[in-house]
Design a protein around this motif. Sequence first.
Motif, mmCIF file in Angstrom:
data_model
loop_
_atom_site.group_PDB
_atom_site.id
_atom_site.type_symbol
_atom_site.label_atom_id
_atom_site.label_comp_id
_atom_site.label_asym_id
_atom_site.label_seq_id
_atom_site.Cartn_x
_atom_site.Cartn_y
_atom_site.Cartn_z
ATOM 1 N N ILE A 1 0.835 -1.202 0.000
ATOM 2 C CA ILE A 1 0.000 0.000 0.000
ATOM 3 C C ILE A 1 0.875 1.260 0.000
ATOM 4 C CG2 ILE A 1 -1.767 1.278 1.267
ATOM 5 C CD1 ILE A 1 -2.691 -1.409 2.419
ATOM 6 N N PRO A 2 0.598 2.204 -0.906
ATOM 7 C CA PRO A 2 1.364 3.461 -0.962
ATOM 8 C C PRO A 2 1.352 4.194 0.382
ATOM 9 C CG PRO A 2 -0.019 3.237 -2.910
ATOM 10 C CD PRO A 2 -0.402 2.119 -1.987
ATOM 11 N N GLU A 3 2.487 4.757 0.756
ATOM 12 C CA GLU A 3 2.652 5.381 2.070
ATOM 13 C C GLU A 3 1.716 6.563 2.300
ATOM 14 O OE1 GLU A 3 6.694 6.385 2.686
ATOM 15 O OE2 GLU A 3 7.427 4.320 2.616
ATOM 16 N N GLN B 1 -8.551 4.436 3.666
ATOM 17 C CA GLN B 1 -8.296 3.647 2.469
ATOM 18 C C GLN B 1 -7.347 2.484 2.763
ATOM 19 O OE1 GLN B 1 -10.662 4.594 0.813
ATOM 20 N NE2 GLN B 1 -9.970 5.706 -0.991
ATOM 21 N N VAL B 2 -6.376 2.722 3.657
ATOM 22 C CA VAL B 2 -5.468 1.643 4.063
ATOM 23 C C VAL B 2 -6.258 0.511 4.708
ATOM 24 C CG1 VAL B 2 -3.579 1.002 5.607
ATOM 25 C CG2 VAL B 2 -3.457 3.149 4.321
ATOM 26 N N ASN C 1 1.265 11.086 -6.762
ATOM 27 C CA ASN C 1 1.644 11.556 -5.432
ATOM 28 C C ASN C 1 3.121 11.368 -5.120
ATOM 29 O OD1 ASN C 1 -0.980 12.362 -3.759
ATOM 30 N ND2 ASN C 1 -1.513 10.642 -5.090
ATOM 31 N N ASN C 2 3.895 11.029 -6.117
ATOM 32 C CA ASN C 2 5.344 10.898 -5.915
ATOM 33 C C ASN C 2 6.066 12.184 -6.336
ATOM 34 O OD1 ASN C 2 5.458 8.419 -4.765
ATOM 35 N ND2 ASN C 2 5.772 7.292 -6.668
ATOM 36 N N LEU D 1 -4.498 2.356 -8.239
ATOM 37 C CA LEU D 1 -3.465 2.603 -7.230
ATOM 38 C C LEU D 1 -2.147 3.015 -7.880
ATOM 39 C CD1 LEU D 1 -4.116 -0.291 -4.678
ATOM 40 C CD2 LEU D 1 -4.567 2.140 -4.354
ATOM 41 N N ASN D 2 -1.886 2.460 -9.058
ATOM 42 C CA ASN D 2 -0.692 2.858 -9.798
ATOM 43 C C ASN D 2 -0.781 4.330 -10.200
ATOM 44 O OD1 ASN D 2 1.759 2.585 -11.147
ATOM 45 N ND2 ASN D 2 0.749 2.052 -13.074
#
Length: 218
Positions: free
Chosen positions: A12-14, A20-21, A217-218, A210-211
């Motif tokens: 899961i993205p940080e 959502q997590v 968000n990076n 999610l990708n």
Amino acid sequence: MIISKESFIRRIPELMPTVQVSSLNAIRYSIDICDISYNRLKENLIRLSNSEKQTTELTYPSIFLDIWSIIDNAVIFKKIIEKNFEFKGNLDFIYINKLVGLRNTRQHIYQRIKEAFHRNYPIYGSLIWHYYRKSSRDHFLSFLYSGDTLNKEETAFNYVPHFTTDEIISNINFIGISRNSEKEIEEITIPIIEVMKEIETTIELIDKNLNIYTTQNN
């Protein structure tokens, strides 16, 4: 494995919001349980088809345990997604939508048991599958009922088998009771493989979204 090791659902993205997590964790467990149950179901049906004489009183309930595990967790999966996510792409829950009525009817079976009894429906449903014996290249159509019912001949007669595969176990169809729009009890048939396909397609869609989220968000 439906959810791959590389899936964002397992990594899961940080920056993902806490809610959502939690939702993604619930999705992961619900689908892993479906995956385990489906594979175990096929293994048990192979054993049953190969060695029916070696069955015990718990053989049949264990098969329905896996069927209902798939139904329960597929419905949980659907509801988590619908309540907590907005996706780019279409969610086509044609068969999973039908599971909701099955699940609701079973959860209130104490209220429906008289109706089911009068129509001779097996309370926990019935199962039909295709078994292919590789050693002799013979095809068999097998039936399993949860308890005694007077509808066996009718159920078997209404099912049209499609022997189009050399898979050992295929065409697993679950027949259960649900309430229709007129609030009457009726039997509906669910091809389990179609439920699993809908799950796989939806997981692919979640990973794509999610990708996109991670990239933005990076």
